[in-house]
Every structure is written in structure tokens, then in C-alpha cells.
Design an enzyme around this catalytic site. Sequence first.
Site, PDB file in Angstrom:
ATOM      1  N   SER A 142       0.820  -1.147   0.075  1.00 23.60           N
ATOM      2  CA  SER A 142      -0.078  -0.091  -0.100  1.00 23.60           C
ATOM      3  C   SER A 142       0.982   1.367  -0.144  1.00 23.60           C
ATOM      4  CB  SER A 142      -0.974   0.019   1.229  1.00 23.60           C
ATOM      5  OG  SER A 142      -0.352  -0.088   2.555  1.00 23.60           O
ATOM      6  N   HIS A 170      -2.331  -3.005  -5.901  1.00 26.06           N
ATOM      7  CA  HIS A 170      -2.932  -2.746  -4.533  1.00 26.06           C
ATOM      8  C   HIS A 170      -4.484  -2.860  -4.434  1.00 26.06           C
ATOM      9  CE1 HIS A 170      -3.449   0.715  -1.452  1.00 26.06           C
ATOM     10  NE2 HIS A 170      -3.595  -0.406  -0.822  1.00 26.06           N
TER      11      HIS A 170
END
Length: 295
Positions: A118, A139
Site C-alpha cells: 500500500s 494494490h
Amino acid sequence: MKNIAVIGAGTMGNGIAHTFAQKGFKVQLIDISQQSLDKGLATITKNLDRMIAKEKISESDKSETLANISTFTNIKEGVEYAELVVEAATENVDLKLNIFKELNNLCSEDTILASNTSSISITQIAAVTNRPEMVIGMHFMNPVPIMKLVEIIRGYNTSDEVTNTIMELSKTLGKNPVEVNDYPGFVANRILMPMINESIETLYNGVAGVAEIDTVMKLGMAHPMGPLQLADFIGLDVCLSILNVMYEGFKNPKYAPCPLLVNMVMAGKLGVKSGEGFYDYSENRKAENVSKQFL
């Protein structure tokens, strides 16, 4: 592309495995802990049961999804036939670099290596391999089976072919992929984490309480979840890690984590995962503010 390996059976890993398996991919779910694998499969099963209860899938769909998932504690066996590996381990730079070094040696040269990181640089991750053009960021958002967004992060050397392949694959999963470039926090967390951090600063400075801050953001800005509740859901340790990555990457004090966040993580108050964060998640599910003791 039919064989997908997912490394890590935690919240993100089992969600990614669930999503691929439900779309008919053969998924090899890998974790060094058999207990984590068992827990991950139990979570997938529970989430499928919820979908059945909402009449979104059938019992047959559930059985087929679970049949598409195999579990491994041995990474070499798990990635042997993988055409794509999605790493979803803990948000720790050293851990991810070690995993990608190992994947580079174990996977065939045409296997795409993706990270669900992330915030950590895809370019940095790719640099420990001899195939940086084959390394990319995927992500996913939590909860993975429900959330539509996937941030597709190009490293400095990620090829157009790999990027296009992963963009199209994400669409096959029913997701909406968005291509972004490789800077700390990418887009989602570069915007989200400063908001969460400022919300914690607002609490830390005594401007308002937890429920009041969350209510203002939910009712005033139409957010489905207040920033402090969202931080609990993400994990305060994860929020701290992402802020630290951005602070180190940009050398800008606006990304410096609030002392309250640091103290809560040190005290083990991590949010939903630990049972306590800004709210109480014990069995009685009281929405109590437990952060005052750290102010």
C-alpha cells in the site's frame, strides 16, 4: 493466465485469493503458518456464506470457489506453476524484499511478480530481482471481494506489456483498475493517510472526541465511515507504517505520524485486529473511546 499464487493468508491475502478463485482461477494460497491458512480459508468460507445469504451466489458457486483454492506452507511448491504471483505479506520493507528475492529464484522467467503493498516502492522491490520489467503493484482495497478499485503501480522499469496484462486481468476480476506511478503512498494512501493522521491530531489536541470527529466526517462530508473508525479497520500499525514510508520518502513533516498513533501502536491497540483501537471491539461490541488513556 489460469494459475495464481497468493503469498500471505491474512486479511488482504485471503480476500485476493477469494476474488481470483470466485472468477474461476486456480489459486495457490501460501503462508508459512498452517494456522494462518486455516484461518484464511475459514474467513473465505464465512464470506461466501454471507454472499449466499444475500442471494448473490449459490451453494454450487461456493463449492467451486473453494475447490479452486489449494494451500501451501512451502513457497517453492506453491509458486511452481504460477503465471502470476501476488505478494500480500505484512507491510514491511525487509520482508517484502526477501520474498521477491526468493520469488526471482523460484519462478519461471515469464511469471509476473506483483505486490499488494500500500506504500512501498515497486521500483525498490523490483530492484532485488533480475526481472524488474516483470514486477508491478496490485494494490487491492479491503474488503477485496467487494471493493472495486485496484491501484496498478508501475515501477520505473515495469513494461507496457505487463502493465496492460494486469490492467486487463483486473477487469476480468470485475475490478476498476487505475494506473498510477511509483511514488510513496501512490494515490490512495498519499491522500487518505494524511486525513487519518490529521483526524488523530484533532483528537490528540482535544478539539473533539472520537465519535464526534467521525460523525462530522460521515454527515458533513458523506464518508461512509469516519476516519478514526476506518483507521481501526485498516489497522493502526498499518497506518503508522504507511505514514513512516511517506515521511521517509518525502522528508516532509506533514507526513509525520501523530504521537497518539505511535503510542497506541506501541501499546498494542491496533484496532479491530487487536480488539481495541479508537473503539472497543470486544465481544459486547461497545463503541467506547479507549484512546483517552494514551493522550
